[in-house]
Design an enzyme around this catalytic site. Structure first.
Site, mmCIF file in Angstrom:
data_model
loop_
_atom_site.group_PDB
_atom_site.id
_atom_site.type_symbol
_atom_site.label_atom_id
_atom_site.label_comp_id
_atom_site.label_asym_id
_atom_site.label_seq_id
_atom_site.Cartn_x
_atom_site.Cartn_y
_atom_site.Cartn_z
ATOM 1 N N SER A 1 -8.389 21.071 -42.871
ATOM 2 C CA SER A 1 -9.097 20.781 -41.627
ATOM 3 C C SER A 1 -8.249 21.058 -40.396
ATOM 4 C CB SER A 1 -9.517 19.309 -41.624
ATOM 5 O OG SER A 1 -8.394 18.473 -41.845
ATOM 6 N N GLN B 1 -6.875 19.531 -37.388
ATOM 7 C CA GLN B 1 -6.549 18.109 -37.305
ATOM 8 C C GLN B 1 -5.422 17.865 -36.327
ATOM 9 O OE1 GLN B 1 -3.597 17.302 -40.947
ATOM 10 N NE2 GLN B 1 -5.502 18.252 -41.656
ATOM 11 N N HIS C 1 -2.470 14.361 -35.515
ATOM 12 C CA HIS C 1 -2.012 13.044 -35.950
ATOM 13 C C HIS C 1 -1.713 12.193 -34.727
ATOM 14 C CE1 HIS C 1 -1.863 14.899 -39.818
ATOM 15 N NE2 HIS C 1 -0.946 15.772 -39.425
ATOM 16 N N LYS D 1 2.605 10.214 -37.323
ATOM 17 C CA LYS D 1 2.837 11.142 -38.443
ATOM 18 C C LYS D 1 3.325 12.497 -37.944
ATOM 19 C CE LYS D 1 0.439 12.839 -42.584
ATOM 20 N NZ LYS D 1 -0.333 14.058 -42.600
ATOM 21 N N GLU E 1 5.329 15.820 -38.258
ATOM 22 C CA GLU E 1 5.640 16.446 -39.541
ATOM 23 C C GLU E 1 6.247 17.835 -39.348
ATOM 24 O OE1 GLU E 1 1.812 16.092 -41.394
ATOM 25 O OE2 GLU E 1 0.977 17.810 -40.353
ATOM 26 N N HIS F 1 -3.599 21.407 -35.362
ATOM 27 C CA HIS F 1 -3.068 22.393 -36.299
ATOM 28 C C HIS F 1 -3.947 22.436 -37.541
ATOM 29 C CE1 HIS F 1 -1.178 18.542 -37.343
ATOM 30 N NE2 HIS F 1 -1.207 18.965 -38.604
ATOM 31 N N ARG G 1 -9.617 14.427 -37.926
ATOM 32 C CA ARG G 1 -10.141 15.758 -38.262
ATOM 33 C C ARG G 1 -11.287 16.142 -37.337
ATOM 34 N NH1 ARG G 1 -9.387 12.985 -43.017
ATOM 35 N NH2 ARG G 1 -7.767 13.841 -44.398
ATOM 36 N N LYS H 1 -14.812 16.477 -45.022
ATOM 37 C CA LYS H 1 -14.477 15.064 -44.812
ATOM 38 C C LYS H 1 -14.977 14.601 -43.438
ATOM 39 C CE LYS H 1 -10.304 15.178 -47.707
ATOM 40 N NZ LYS H 1 -8.853 14.976 -47.725
#
Length: 429
Positions: A103, A105, A107, A130, A132, A269, A288, A294
């Site tokens: 997806s 998305q 964070h 989050k 990453e 991203h 998302r 989802k």
């Protein structure tokens, strides 16, 4: 257990977008039989409750890694990490095998994560941020951050179907601000454009009609842009999805093995294809908006994004010792070390030193000169330097703070030059 180094038993996530069967990097690292028709998407190494690692015990039943840590957190995590992050491991290490797009998305930052967890705890199941980092193991494709605004204007000017979907007034206002406005006005103009697009996320009939026009237009173009070609690819996996239009606004990035990306909070991203090692703060919070079956939380996504634009920074490994390299993101929770250790006919020992904080050690595979998979196999032993005791037979290990390690290697089979590829995730205090 008072051991300084313990083998991990890790959770596998079989998400729909994962690579199937033996083609999956994740499948080859997991315990147990590989089912050829099953997707193996993610291998998790850490303490997050959605996929916690366990450690073997002499008593029989495996013990959750979180229980091992909490039994003596001061000693296992070290003073600095316990003071900064409490009694839990602050990072989560993963391997991802991506066969089709994840997806689009973002964070949340810590403040928003706490609010989302408090108000929608059934969806956002922890209160942490989050950030990453992804390091490519194979050729890897991703969307990361919004393209420079001038490029987005160019895309909009070629796309009457997209301008109409968003609203001509919003598009013209943005174009005007890009040519004459200050940076904040440009961001505000683009927020209007992105919001104007995303409000149609559930308007299937309108999307179907607009996407049909997009496809016709791209097919009539003898030399489509990379973003336009990508739209056609995404359409096959996610027909009638708003994310196909949103992808036109994002930087399309191709990473070679060893290159990396860092995704900070509130930045959009999507991973598209390939295999990566990924490290993040211990969280599973994902907002998302497209390219997914989802739940889409479009309202939260539109409000949380920074609307920064420009090309993303590509991280390259920085040498920190013989055969050792480092990737250091701008956060405290983690950094990644990579090692590439030559596999010799004779048994060879490589000292990789100690990490001040706790760490997770991951062995991937022997690779050739260009970091692509090799047919060489090797016997691998992790040696705890102080006691001289060695462990083997696992692909990943949890290591107590301050534990000095060496790795003993011996070629078992195969020809040609090969090096063992591995990673160590640890804290970045």
């Amino acid at each position: 257990q008072d051991a300084r180094v313990v083998p991990l038993i890790n959770a596998v996530q079989n998400y729909d977008w994962g690579t199937k069967g033996k083609e999956s990097y994740v499948a080859r690292l997991q315990h147990g039989e590989i089912k050829l028709d099953q997707p193996y998407a993610e291998l998790w190494m850490g303490t997050h409750p959605n996929g916690p690692s366990k450690v073997s015990t002499q008593q029989g039943d495996p013990l959750p890694l979180s229980s091992l840590i909490s039994s003596d957190s001061q000693n296992i995590l070290g003073n600095a990490v316990k003071q900064e992050f409490g009694d839990d491991l602050p990072f989560l290490l993963k391997v991802l095998s991506v066969a089709k797009a994840l997806s689009i998305q973002a964070h949340p930052d810590k403040k928003l994560a706490q609010e989302l967890h408090k108000n929608h705890g059934n969806i956002y199941k922890d209160p942490n941020h989050k950030p990453e980092m992804a390091i490519a193991l194979t050729q890897f494709e991703a969307l990361c951050g919004f393209r420079p605004f001038e490029e987005i204007v160019e895309e909009l000017n070629q796309a009457p179907e997209l301008k109409e979907l968003i609203g001509n007034d919003l598009v013209n206002e943005f174009i005007n601000k890009v040519s004459k406005g200050n940076p904040e006005e440009k961001k505000e103009g683009f927020r209007g454009v992105f919001g104007g697009l995303m409000k149609h996320a559930d308007d299937t009939e309108r999307l179907k009609e607009s996407l049909s026009r997009l496809v016709t237009r791209i097919n009539q173009n003898s030399s489509p842009t990379p973003s336009q070609s990508l739209s056609l690819r995404l359409l096959k996996d996610y027909p009638d999805d708003i994310g196909i239009f949103a992808a036109l606004f994002l930087n399309y990035v191709q990473l070679s093995p060893g290159q990396g990306l860092f995704m900070g909070p509130n930045e959009p991203h999507a991973y598209l294809k390939g295999d990566i090692v990924e490290c993040m703060a211990t969280s599973d919070n994902v907002v998302r908006s497209g390219l997914t079956p989802k739940l889409k939380d479009v309202k939260t996504l539109i409000s949380m994004l920074t609307y920064s634009s420009g090309l993303p920074k590509i991280y390259s490994p920085v040498p920190v010792g013989e055969h050792l390299f480092e990737y250091v993101p701008p956060i405290k929770e983690f950094k990644l070390q990579k090692f590439l250790l030559p596999i010799q006919e004779e048994e060879t020992t490589y000292d990789i030193g100690a990490s001040e904080g706790p760490s997770i050690l991951l062995f991937l595979a022997p690779v050739g000169e260009d970091d692509t998979p090799s047919d060489v196999s090797a016997a691998i032993t992790v040696v705890e330097s102080e006691s001289g005791s060695g462990l083997n037979g696992s692909v990943s290990y949890f290591v107590k703070a301050g534990t000095s390690l060496s790795i003993r290697l011996k070629r078992k089979s195969g020809l040609g030059t090969a090096r063992l590829l591995g990673f160590r995730a640890t804290t970045n205090l």
